[in-house]
Design a protein around this motif. Sequence first.
Motif, PDB file in Angstrom:
ATOM      1  N   GLU A 195       1.231  -1.402   0.186  1.00 61.50           N
ATOM      2  CA  GLU A 195       0.418   0.138  -0.556  1.00 61.50           C
ATOM      3  C   GLU A 195       1.115   1.065  -0.185  1.00 61.50           C
ATOM      4  OE1 GLU A 195      -1.774  -0.812   3.887  1.00 61.50           O
ATOM      5  OE2 GLU A 195      -1.339  -0.045   4.688  1.00 61.50           O
ATOM      6  N   VAL A 196       0.207   2.409  -0.176  1.00 62.27           N
ATOM      7  CA  VAL A 196       0.495   3.350  -0.663  1.00 62.27           C
ATOM      8  C   VAL A 196       0.308   4.996   0.366  1.00 62.27           C
ATOM      9  CG1 VAL A 196       1.194   5.474  -1.366  1.00 62.27           C
ATOM     10  CG2 VAL A 196       1.438   3.209  -2.740  1.00 62.27           C
ATOM     11  N   PRO A 197       1.102   4.849   1.420  1.00 60.48           N
ATOM     12  CA  PRO A 197       0.379   5.867   2.822  1.00 60.48           C
ATOM     13  C   PRO A 197       0.116   6.781   2.044  1.00 60.48           C
ATOM     14  CG  PRO A 197       3.004   4.486   3.052  1.00 60.48           C
ATOM     15  CD  PRO A 197       2.411   4.581   2.378  1.00 60.48           C
ATOM     16  N   ALA A 198      -0.752   7.721   2.799  1.00 58.48           N
ATOM     17  CA  ALA A 198      -1.072   8.823   1.880  1.00 58.48           C
ATOM     18  C   ALA A 198      -0.456   9.704   2.822  1.00 58.48           C
ATOM     19  CB  ALA A 198      -2.359   9.550   3.203  1.00 58.48           C
ATOM     20  N   ASP A 199       1.328  10.413   2.907  1.00 53.56           N
ATOM     21  CA  ASP A 199       1.972  11.099   3.796  1.00 53.56           C
ATOM     22  C   ASP A 199       2.977  10.697   2.714  1.00 53.56           C
ATOM     23  OD1 ASP A 199       3.196   8.821   5.068  1.00 53.56           O
ATOM     24  OD2 ASP A 199       3.644   9.935   6.860  1.00 53.56           O
ATOM     25  N   ALA A 200       2.768   9.301   1.755  1.00 50.48           N
ATOM     26  CA  ALA A 200       3.867   9.237   0.692  1.00 50.48           C
ATOM     27  C   ALA A 200       3.835   9.959  -0.153  1.00 50.48           C
ATOM     28  CB  ALA A 200       4.066   8.337   0.677  1.00 50.48           C
ATOM     29  N   VAL A 201       2.463  10.422  -0.405  1.00 51.61           N
ATOM     30  CA  VAL A 201       2.055  11.553  -1.487  1.00 51.61           C
ATOM     31  C   VAL A 201       2.762  13.068  -1.032  1.00 51.61           C
ATOM     32  CG1 VAL A 201       0.127  12.016  -3.128  1.00 51.61           C
ATOM     33  CG2 VAL A 201      -0.048   9.531  -2.480  1.00 51.61           C
ATOM     34  N   VAL A 202       3.606  13.199  -1.909  1.00 52.12           N
ATOM     35  CA  VAL A 202       4.126  14.871  -1.889  1.00 52.12           C
ATOM     36  C   VAL A 202       3.493  15.532  -2.385  1.00 52.12           C
ATOM     37  CG1 VAL A 202       5.921  13.615  -0.272  1.00 52.12           C
ATOM     38  CG2 VAL A 202       6.254  14.377  -3.107  1.00 52.12           C
ATOM     39  N   ASP A 203       2.617  15.401  -4.079  1.00 54.35           N
ATOM     40  CA  ASP A 203       2.117  16.038  -4.816  1.00 54.35           C
ATOM     41  C   ASP A 203       1.118  15.562  -5.737  1.00 54.35           C
ATOM     42  OD1 ASP A 203       2.039  18.428  -6.030  1.00 54.35           O
ATOM     43  OD2 ASP A 203       3.080  18.285  -7.890  1.00 54.35           O
ATOM     44  N   VAL A 204       0.489  16.304  -5.946  1.00 53.55           N
ATOM     45  CA  VAL A 204      -0.907  15.798  -6.817  1.00 53.55           C
ATOM     46  C   VAL A 204      -1.360  16.880  -7.512  1.00 53.55           C
ATOM     47  CG1 VAL A 204      -3.472  15.143  -6.696  1.00 53.55           C
ATOM     48  CG2 VAL A 204      -1.891  14.368  -5.398  1.00 53.55           C
ATOM     49  N   ALA A 205      -1.208  16.084  -9.156  1.00 60.13           N
ATOM     50  CA  ALA A 205      -1.352  17.230  -9.969  1.00 60.13           C
ATOM     51  C   ALA A 205      -2.715  16.325 -11.246  1.00 60.13           C
ATOM     52  CB  ALA A 205       0.093  17.145 -10.969  1.00 60.13           C
ATOM     53  N   GLU A 206      -2.898  17.051 -11.493  1.00 57.64           N
ATOM     54  CA  GLU A 206      -3.979  16.972 -12.485  1.00 57.64           C
ATOM     55  C   GLU A 206      -2.884  16.113 -14.170  1.00 57.64           C
ATOM     56  OE1 GLU A 206      -8.466  18.285 -14.837  1.00 57.64           O
ATOM     57  OE2 GLU A 206      -6.743  20.246 -13.853  1.00 57.64           O
ATOM     58  N   LEU A 207      -3.433  15.562 -15.010  1.00 54.96           N
ATOM     59  CA  LEU A 207      -3.377  14.793 -16.316  1.00 54.96           C
ATOM     60  C   LEU A 207      -3.996  15.795 -17.392  1.00 54.96           C
ATOM     61  CD1 LEU A 207      -1.754  12.609 -17.844  1.00 54.96           C
ATOM     62  CD2 LEU A 207      -3.276  11.297 -17.996  1.00 54.96           C
ATOM     63  N   ARG A 208      -3.813  16.700 -18.433  1.00 61.87           N
ATOM     64  CA  ARG A 208      -4.919  17.150 -18.991  1.00 61.87           C
ATOM     65  C   ARG A 208      -5.238  16.511 -20.101  1.00 61.87           C
ATOM     66  NH1 ARG A 208      -0.744  21.072 -17.775  1.00 61.87           N
ATOM     67  NH2 ARG A 208       0.198  21.513 -19.318  1.00 61.87           N
ATOM     68  N   ARG A 209      -5.700  16.219 -20.540  1.00 60.50           N
ATOM     69  CA  ARG A 209      -6.239  15.191 -21.306  1.00 60.50           C
ATOM     70  C   ARG A 209      -6.966  16.417 -23.402  1.00 60.50           C
ATOM     71  NH1 ARG A 209      -8.509   9.855 -20.294  1.00 60.50           N
ATOM     72  NH2 ARG A 209     -10.066  11.255 -18.468  1.00 60.50           N
ATOM     73  N   ASP A 210      -7.007  16.390 -24.902  1.00 57.35           N
ATOM     74  CA  ASP A 210      -7.453  16.256 -25.084  1.00 57.35           C
ATOM     75  C   ASP A 210      -9.569  15.943 -25.199  1.00 57.35           C
ATOM     76  OD1 ASP A 210      -7.762  14.290 -26.541  1.00 57.35           O
ATOM     77  OD2 ASP A 210      -6.266  15.356 -28.505  1.00 57.35           O
ATOM     78  N   ALA A 211     -10.462  16.360 -26.344  1.00 52.48           N
ATOM     79  CA  ALA A 211     -11.676  16.168 -26.526  1.00 52.48           C
ATOM     80  C   ALA A 211     -11.179  14.437 -26.196  1.00 52.48           C
ATOM     81  CB  ALA A 211     -12.550  16.473 -27.352  1.00 52.48           C
ATOM     82  N   ASP A 212     -10.461  13.969 -26.684  1.00 54.50           N
ATOM     83  CA  ASP A 212     -10.681  12.644 -27.722  1.00 54.50           C
ATOM     84  C   ASP A 212      -9.796  11.615 -26.357  1.00 54.50           C
ATOM     85  OD1 ASP A 212     -11.503  12.708 -29.511  1.00 54.50           O
ATOM     86  OD2 ASP A 212      -9.704  13.443 -31.239  1.00 54.50           O
ATOM     87  N   GLY A 213      -8.972  12.721 -25.866  1.00 54.48           N
ATOM     88  CA  GLY A 213      -8.295  11.587 -24.010  1.00 54.48           C
ATOM     89  C   GLY A 213      -7.005  11.912 -24.824  1.00 54.48           C
ATOM     90  N   ARG A 214      -6.517  12.265 -25.461  1.00 56.08           N
ATOM     91  CA  ARG A 214      -5.709  11.651 -25.474  1.00 56.08           C
ATOM     92  C   ARG A 214      -4.690  12.720 -24.529  1.00 56.08           C
ATOM     93  NH1 ARG A 214      -6.646  12.299 -31.384  1.00 56.08           N
ATOM     94  NH2 ARG A 214      -6.802  14.435 -31.270  1.00 56.08           N
ATOM     95  N   PRO A 215      -3.278  12.592 -23.815  1.00 52.65           N
ATOM     96  CA  PRO A 215      -2.632  13.065 -23.071  1.00 52.65           C
ATOM     97  C   PRO A 215      -2.400  15.013 -23.912  1.00 52.65           C
ATOM     98  CG  PRO A 215      -2.280  11.525 -23.235  1.00 52.65           C
ATOM     99  CD  PRO A 215      -2.896  11.160 -23.661  1.00 52.65           C
ATOM    100  N   LEU A 216      -2.257  15.772 -23.182  1.00 54.36           N
ATOM    101  CA  LEU A 216      -1.507  16.965 -22.911  1.00 54.36           C
ATOM    102  C   LEU A 216      -0.956  17.440 -22.473  1.00 54.36           C
ATOM    103  CD1 LEU A 216      -4.789  19.312 -24.312  1.00 54.36           C
ATOM    104  CD2 LEU A 216      -3.305  18.304 -25.625  1.00 54.36           C
ATOM    105  N   GLY A 217      -0.383  17.072 -21.165  1.00 52.29           N
ATOM    106  CA  GLY A 217       0.864  17.261 -20.352  1.00 52.29           C
ATOM    107  C   GLY A 217       0.049  17.365 -19.234  1.00 52.29           C
ATOM    108  N   ILE A 218       0.676  17.818 -18.293  1.00 51.85           N
ATOM    109  CA  ILE A 218       0.481  17.358 -16.471  1.00 51.85           C
ATOM    110  C   ILE A 218       0.369  18.778 -15.897  1.00 51.85           C
ATOM    111  CG2 ILE A 218       1.141  16.660 -14.494  1.00 51.85           C
ATOM    112  CD1 ILE A 218       2.611  14.264 -16.205  1.00 51.85           C
ATOM    113  N   GLY A 219      -0.286  19.743 -14.915  1.00 55.29           N
ATOM    114  CA  GLY A 219      -0.363  20.785 -14.305  1.00 55.29           C
ATOM    115  C   GLY A 219      -1.014  20.311 -13.043  1.00 55.29           C
TER     116      GLY A 219
END
Length: 111
Positions: free
Chosen positions: A84-108
Motif C-alpha cells: 500500500e501507499v500511505p497518503a503521506d508518501a504522496v508529496v504532490d498531486v497534479a492533473e493529467l490534462r487531456r484533449d476531447a479524445d482522451g489524448r494526454p496533453l500534459g501534467i498541471g
Amino acid sequence: MIFHLVPAAEWPPAPGAAYRPGSLAAEGFVHCSGDHAAVLAVAAARYRDAPGPLLVLTIDPGRLAAEVRWEDADGRSHPHVYGEVPADAVVDVAELRRDADGRPLGIGRPG
C-alpha cells in the motif's frame, strides 16, 4: 520520485487509510512510472477512454514501507510498489490534462 496515475474519484483515500488501488489486490503491486514522459505514454496507451479527470500522484519512495522494484514492461523499466501507499508518501498531486479524445496533453495543477 515516482508517479502514479489515478482516477480523481479514487483519490484521496479515506482519512487515516492508505491508498490501495485494484492492481494491488489483483497483481500484488501498484503500477508507477519513473518520469513524466512515462506517465504520458502510459496515459496514451491505457487511459484514453477513462472517464472523468485523472490525477498524477508524486510518491516519495523514501516514505514507503513497501518494496519498490523496477521491472520491465512494454519495453521500458517501471517502478512497482509491492504494498500500500500511505497518503503521506504522496508529496504532490497534479492533473493529467487531456484533449476531447482522451489524448494526454500534459501534467498541471488540478482545477
